[in-house]
Design an enzyme around this catalytic site. Structure first.
Site, PDB file in Angstrom:
ATOM      1  N   HIS A 184       0.810  -1.221   0.000  1.00  0.00           N
ATOM      2  CA  HIS A 184       0.000   0.000   0.000  1.00  0.00           C
ATOM      3  C   HIS A 184       0.848   1.279   0.000  1.00  0.00           C
ATOM      4  O   HIS A 184       0.317   2.377  -0.149  1.00  0.00           O
ATOM      5  CB  HIS A 184      -0.950   0.001   1.205  1.00  0.00           C
ATOM      6  CG  HIS A 184      -2.313   0.509   0.884  1.00  0.00           C
ATOM      7  ND1 HIS A 184      -2.556   1.435  -0.120  1.00  0.00           N
ATOM      8  CD2 HIS A 184      -3.522   0.234   1.416  1.00  0.00           C
ATOM      9  CE1 HIS A 184      -3.839   1.701  -0.175  1.00  0.00           C
ATOM     10  NE2 HIS A 184      -4.460   0.987   0.737  1.00  0.00           N
TER      11      HIS A 184
ATOM     12  N   ASP B 198      -2.422   1.660  -4.816  1.00  0.00           N
ATOM     13  CA  ASP B 198      -3.693   1.924  -4.151  1.00  0.00           C
ATOM     14  C   ASP B 198      -4.753   0.955  -4.664  1.00  0.00           C
ATOM     15  O   ASP B 198      -4.528   0.198  -5.610  1.00  0.00           O
ATOM     16  CB  ASP B 198      -4.140   3.380  -4.329  1.00  0.00           C
ATOM     17  CG  ASP B 198      -4.280   3.776  -5.799  1.00  0.00           C
ATOM     18  OD1 ASP B 198      -4.604   2.897  -6.627  1.00  0.00           O
ATOM     19  OD2 ASP B 198      -4.070   4.969  -6.105  1.00  0.00           O
TER      20      ASP B 198
END
Length: 425
Positions: free
Chosen positions: A395, A399
């Site tokens: 992350h 995304d």
């Protein structure tokens, strides 16, 4: 004149390895290229061949001991005693060992994350057949016996000619646990424990997974893929190519579709540096596949997937799967991966939360294939071949929107094989 064989640099930063089994004895006459020893690194089981013909003078390590890189492994007197050197660098040979009865039934599709082995008591053969005074057992089975502190010559083998399998060793260990058990309840052992060291592949896997989870913020994205059309296409092709000794599994299609999707979303084929200040994008698509091998979890990778055809990928996958199952994967095949596929569905399960193979930034777990009811375009219910897939992404880099769009493109290639073929160059 006696010369020392020096254990060479095996690469990948490996500085030591476990001496699994000597294949020769002191005083034995050997020939050039004859296997001398099996050693286990943190990556794989590899074999040390003889560089010269001659006589073995001394073995410097006992089975189970840790041998150091750049140190003498054994000494020998070359045939004719013509050598003027007192040390010779050994070479590492990484070849698939011949499969035993226990592992010969595994299919080439059975690439997966490591899983626990369910052990049942085997039918015991009372004869302890040996070959040249040695119990009939593979190096991996001998290693299990050493870790459990069991003399493998005392284990009754259940295989042909008394061959000893892992199940036999474990069953023997459980029988011996009576001595340390604190008691029984209606014939059931209670209170017993045993301790075994974490070594080799299991050690490197544990360290890698701990490092990945502690340094990478994971997130998981799940989707389902309708593989009905792809399965039909593969069914038409696999019998044709089976005559050419090519086993056409589903994995080449998954890899090629992933490579095509990477061209549109190169971010998923990158790595981030330790302080997360820069990204490195890889031009090559080196796609790894997690294999549940007999020595633990291995993740060999197919190099340059973007340049290869489905059939070329099928051959590469077949070779690496066989190598991985035997534990003898060349170090080059374990290095340089850029993204990974884990086929956990070959064992079972539909949804997973796979752990990223650092320094990669994405991994996908394939669930088992299921026949499920789905509505068609006319609103009618029909049976379709459905697979759940689970992506984990870094992350810091990826995304949710990026992984969703990338997965949708990958899915479109798999659901409509003709769409994939059009995009292949």
């Amino acid at each position: 004149m006696s010369i020392d064989f020096i254990l060479p640099d095996i690469g990948e930063g490996i500085v030591e390895c476990e001496l699994v089994e000597w294949l020769v004895k002191e005083g034995e006459v050997i020939v050039e290229d004859q296997p001398i020893a099996d050693v286990m690194t943190d990556k794989a089981l590899v074999q040390i061949p003889a560089m010269h013909s001659g006589v073995i003078d001394k073995l410097y390590y006992k089975q189970g001991e840790i041998a150091k890189v750049h140190s003498p492994l054994f000494s020998m007197t070359p045939e004719g005693d013509t050598s003027t050197n007192d040390t010779v660098d050994a070479e590492i040979e990484s070849k698939p060992e011949v499969g035993t009865q226990a592992d010969s039934t595994a299919s080439a599709d059975n690439t997966a994350v490591a899983t626990a082995t369910v052990v049942s008591a085997p039918v015991v053969n009372s004869s302890h057949t040996t070959e040249n005074g040695k119990a009939l057992a593979s190096p991996a089975v001998r290693r299990v016996a050493r870790e459990l502190d069991i003399n493998i010559h005392q284990v009754a083998g259940s295989g042909k000619k008394g061959r000893v399998y892992k199940d036999d060793v474990v069953a023997h260990s459980q029988q011996g646990s009576c001595a340390i058990s604190t008691g029984t309840v209606q014939g059931t052992l209670i209170g017993g424990t045993r301790v075994e060291p974490i070594r080799g592949i299991k050690k490197i896997m544990a360290t890698a997974m701990q490092n990945s989870v502690s340094t990478i913020p994971h997130f998981t994205y799940c989707e389902e893929i309708d593989l009905t059309e792809l399965i039909a296409l593969r069914g038409e092709l696999k019998e044709v190519y089976a005559k050419q000794d090519i086993k056409l599994t589903m994995m080449p299609f998954f890899m090629k579709a992933m490579s095509l999707a990477i061209k549109e979303y190169p971010l998923v084929n990158s790595k981030v540096n330790e302080d997360c200040t820069e990204l490195t994008y890889f031009d090559d698509h080196n796609i790894g596949m997690a294999v549940d091998s007999k020595v633990g979890l291995l993740v060999p990778n197919i190099k340059y997937v973007q340049t290869k055809s489905i059939l070329e990928l099928a051959n590469d996958i077949m070779r690496l799967t066989n190598d991985a199952r035997s534990g003898r994967v060349a170090s080059e095949d374990l290095k340089g991966g850029t993204i990974t596929i884990s086929n956990i569905g070959a064992i079972g399960g539909t949804v997973a939360t796979p752990i990223i193979n650092k320094p990669e930034v994405a991994i996908v777990a394939l669930g088992k294939l299921q026949k499920l009811p789905r509505y068609n375009d006319q609103g009618e219910v029909e049976a379709r071949s459905i697979m759940q897939v689970s992506w984990s992404g870094d992350h810091r880099v990826i995304d949710g929107g990026t992984i969703a769009r990338f997965c949708n493109l990958w899915k479109s290639f798999l659901e409509k094989p003709s769409h994939m073929l059009v995009h292949m160059s």
